[in-house]
Design a protein around this motif. Structure first.
Motif, PDB file in Angstrom:
ATOM      1  N   THR A  24      55.539  23.047 -12.181  1.00  0.00           N
ATOM      2  CA  THR A  24      55.094  22.877 -10.555  1.00  0.00           C
ATOM      3  C   THR A  24      54.831  21.594 -10.335  1.00  0.00           C
ATOM      4  N   SER A  25      53.874  21.150 -11.542  1.00  0.00           N
ATOM      5  CA  SER A  25      53.504  19.471 -10.944  1.00  0.00           C
ATOM      6  C   SER A  25      53.974  17.848 -10.938  1.00  0.00           C
ATOM      7  N   HIS A  26      53.338  17.722 -10.112  1.00  0.00           N
ATOM      8  CA  HIS A  26      54.393  16.200 -10.187  1.00  0.00           C
ATOM      9  C   HIS A  26      53.279  15.241 -10.154  1.00  0.00           C
ATOM     10  N   ILE A  27      53.657  14.307 -10.498  1.00  0.00           N
ATOM     11  CA  ILE A  27      52.453  12.567 -10.113  1.00  0.00           C
ATOM     12  C   ILE A  27      53.569  11.355  -8.935  1.00  0.00           C
ATOM     13  N   VAL A  28      52.339  11.051  -8.242  1.00  0.00           N
ATOM     14  CA  VAL A  28      52.465  10.343  -6.982  1.00  0.00           C
ATOM     15  C   VAL A  28      53.056   9.218  -7.177  1.00  0.00           C
ATOM     16  N   PRO A  29      53.952   9.337  -7.359  1.00  0.00           N
ATOM     17  CA  PRO A  29      54.609   7.523  -7.771  1.00  0.00           C
ATOM     18  C   PRO A  29      53.667   6.857  -6.899  1.00  0.00           C
ATOM     19  N   GLU A  30      53.585   5.258  -7.316  1.00  0.00           N
ATOM     20  CA  GLU A  30      52.698   4.581  -6.279  1.00  0.00           C
ATOM     21  C   GLU A  30      53.983   3.878  -5.481  1.00  0.00           C
ATOM     22  N   LEU A  31      53.832   3.836  -4.293  1.00  0.00           N
ATOM     23  CA  LEU A  31      54.798   3.992  -3.421  1.00  0.00           C
ATOM     24  C   LEU A  31      54.260   1.805  -2.693  1.00  0.00           C
ATOM     25  N   TYR A  32      52.878   1.780  -3.075  1.00  0.00           N
ATOM     26  CA  TYR A  32      52.605   0.397  -1.975  1.00  0.00           C
ATOM     27  C   TYR A  32      53.715  -0.651  -2.674  1.00  0.00           C
ATOM     28  N   GLY A  33      54.062  -0.855  -1.232  1.00  0.00           N
ATOM     29  CA  GLY A  33      55.000  -2.225  -0.705  1.00  0.00           C
ATOM     30  C   GLY A  33      56.573  -2.304  -0.960  1.00  0.00           C
ATOM     31  N   GLU A  34      57.095  -0.744  -1.217  1.00  0.00           N
ATOM     32  CA  GLU A  34      58.469  -0.221  -1.150  1.00  0.00           C
ATOM     33  C   GLU A  34      58.718  -0.514   0.147  1.00  0.00           C
ATOM     34  N   ASP A  35      59.850  -0.593   0.335  1.00  0.00           N
ATOM     35  CA  ASP A  35      60.541  -0.506   1.124  1.00  0.00           C
ATOM     36  C   ASP A  35      60.802   0.741   1.838  1.00  0.00           C
ATOM     37  N   VAL A  36      61.371   1.724   2.886  1.00  0.00           N
ATOM     38  CA  VAL A  36      61.015   3.084   3.453  1.00  0.00           C
ATOM     39  C   VAL A  36      61.914   3.914   3.058  1.00  0.00           C
ATOM     40  N   ALA A  37      63.348   3.171   2.386  1.00  0.00           N
ATOM     41  CA  ALA A  37      64.129   4.130   1.839  1.00  0.00           C
ATOM     42  C   ALA A  37      64.270   4.456   0.455  1.00  0.00           C
ATOM     43  N   ILE A  38      63.544   3.105  -0.101  1.00  0.00           N
ATOM     44  CA  ILE A  38      63.182   3.367  -1.817  1.00  0.00           C
ATOM     45  C   ILE A  38      61.763   4.346  -2.484  1.00  0.00           C
ATOM     46  N   ALA A  39      61.134   4.490  -0.739  1.00  0.00           N
ATOM     47  CA  ALA A  39      59.945   4.807  -1.099  1.00  0.00           C
ATOM     48  C   ALA A  39      59.930   7.094  -0.642  1.00  0.00           C
ATOM     49  N   LYS A  40      61.374   6.802  -0.321  1.00  0.00           N
ATOM     50  CA  LYS A  40      61.749   8.740   0.299  1.00  0.00           C
ATOM     51  C   LYS A  40      62.357   8.962  -1.029  1.00  0.00           C
ATOM     52  N   ARG A  41      63.588   7.736  -1.144  1.00  0.00           N
ATOM     53  CA  ARG A  41      64.149   8.209  -2.739  1.00  0.00           C
ATOM     54  C   ARG A  41      62.846   8.651  -3.998  1.00  0.00           C
ATOM     55  N   MET A  42      62.282   7.611  -4.131  1.00  0.00           N
ATOM     56  CA  MET A  42      61.010   8.433  -5.180  1.00  0.00           C
ATOM     57  C   MET A  42      60.382   9.338  -5.211  1.00  0.00           C
ATOM     58  N   LEU A  43      59.529   9.450  -3.713  1.00  0.00           N
ATOM     59  CA  LEU A  43      59.370  10.763  -3.573  1.00  0.00           C
ATOM     60  C   LEU A  43      60.263  12.222  -3.398  1.00  0.00           C
ATOM     61  N   ARG A  44      61.803  11.756  -3.560  1.00  0.00           N
ATOM     62  CA  ARG A  44      62.710  13.074  -3.680  1.00  0.00           C
ATOM     63  C   ARG A  44      62.734  12.997  -4.776  1.00  0.00           C
ATOM     64  N   GLU A  45      62.956  12.329  -5.606  1.00  0.00           N
ATOM     65  CA  GLU A  45      62.901  12.451  -7.114  1.00  0.00           C
ATOM     66  C   GLU A  45      61.911  13.223  -7.960  1.00  0.00           C
ATOM     67  N   ASN A  46      61.083  13.277  -7.053  1.00  0.00           N
ATOM     68  CA  ASN A  46      59.621  13.970  -7.608  1.00  0.00           C
ATOM     69  C   ASN A  46      59.290  15.386  -6.599  1.00  0.00           C
ATOM     70  N   ASP A  47      60.018  15.263  -6.433  1.00  0.00           N
ATOM     71  CA  ASP A  47      60.431  17.279  -5.528  1.00  0.00           C
ATOM     72  C   ASP A  47      59.067  17.151  -4.586  1.00  0.00           C
ATOM     73  N   LEU A  48      58.896  15.603  -3.883  1.00  0.00           N
ATOM     74  CA  LEU A  48      57.722  15.152  -3.004  1.00  0.00           C
ATOM     75  C   LEU A  48      58.396  14.656  -1.977  1.00  0.00           C
ATOM     76  N   VAL A  49      57.447  15.567  -0.244  1.00  0.00           N
ATOM     77  CA  VAL A  49      58.148  14.960   0.739  1.00  0.00           C
ATOM     78  C   VAL A  49      57.791  13.917   1.777  1.00  0.00           C
ATOM     79  N   PHE A  50      58.411  12.981   1.881  1.00  0.00           N
ATOM     80  CA  PHE A  50      58.069  11.619   2.773  1.00  0.00           C
ATOM     81  C   PHE A  50      57.571  12.028   4.126  1.00  0.00           C
ATOM     82  N   ILE A  51      56.096  12.099   4.424  1.00  0.00           N
ATOM     83  CA  ILE A  51      55.494  11.972   5.863  1.00  0.00           C
ATOM     84  C   ILE A  51      55.482  10.558   6.619  1.00  0.00           C
ATOM     85  N   SER A  52      55.660  10.517   7.225  1.00  0.00           N
ATOM     86  CA  SER A  52      54.967   9.136   8.316  1.00  0.00           C
ATOM     87  C   SER A  52      55.599   9.669  10.231  1.00  0.00           C
TER      88      SER A  52
END
Length: 180
Positions: A24-52
């Motif tokens: 159940t442990s995941h590493i938070v990816p680096e999102l700095y400079g990423e487009d919103v759609a790409i950041a959402k996909r990266m978090l979803r792939e790591n079973d994390l939730v995008f909040i803004s």
């Protein structure tokens, strides 16, 4: 009782807890400079939730608009599955109107540009051949007047000047050629 409690804690810490939290442990990816759609996909792939939310925007001259300017938790943090990652979006660089410096002297133009937070760029000269004997003035500018630009942008000028013939009396060929 004390010994039994210690054994119970050791078994719980070394055997039971790893079984409960395994996978159940995941590493938070680096999102700095990423487009919103790409950041959402990266978090979803790591079973994390995008909040803004709509108030999570800042001016940032390095990060383009609608790209991630910061995140919490920070990148490479180990978190549990389903953890929320709050992001702040960039509005891009803050823009200001370029002042109109046409038909002013080069000194006045430079001062106005610098007072507004812009920088003097390239200065080109264009010779006038008409009977207008006025002082040199800014004929054109780029970016144009009123154009929205970030502070520090270079403003180029074309300066209209009148050609004057230097006094060549008594000068040798090489000296006269140098003056011309």
């Amino acid at each position: 009782a004390f010994l039994a409690g210690g054994i119970f804690l050791a078994i719980g810490d070394w055997i039971v807890m790893p079984l409960i939290t395994r996978g159940t442990s995941h590493i938070v990816p680096e999102l700095y400079g990423e487009d919103v759609a790409i950041a959402k996909r990266m978090l979803r792939e790591n079973d994390l939730v995008f909040i803004s939310d709509s108030s999570d925007y800042i001016w940032d001259k390095e990060v383009p608009a609608n790209h991630i300017a910061s995140q919490d938790p920070p990148p490479y943090t180990v978190v549990k599955k389903g953890r929320r990652v709050r992001v702040v979006l960039s509005r891009g660089p803050q823009l200001y109107p370029v002042p109109d410096v046409r038909n002013t002297s080069t000194t006045q133009a430079r001062l106005r540009i610098e007072q507004q937070g812009f920088r003097l760029g390239n200065v080109a000269f264009q010779l006038r051949t008409n009977d207008d004997h006025s002082d040199a003035y800014v004929l054109t500018q780029f970016p144009g007047p009123g154009t929205q630009q970030p502070r520090g942008t270079m403003v180029d000028f074309t300066v209209s000047v009148i050609a004057t013939m230097p006094d060549l009396t008594g000068r040798g060929y090489h000296d006269a050629a140098g003056l011309l």
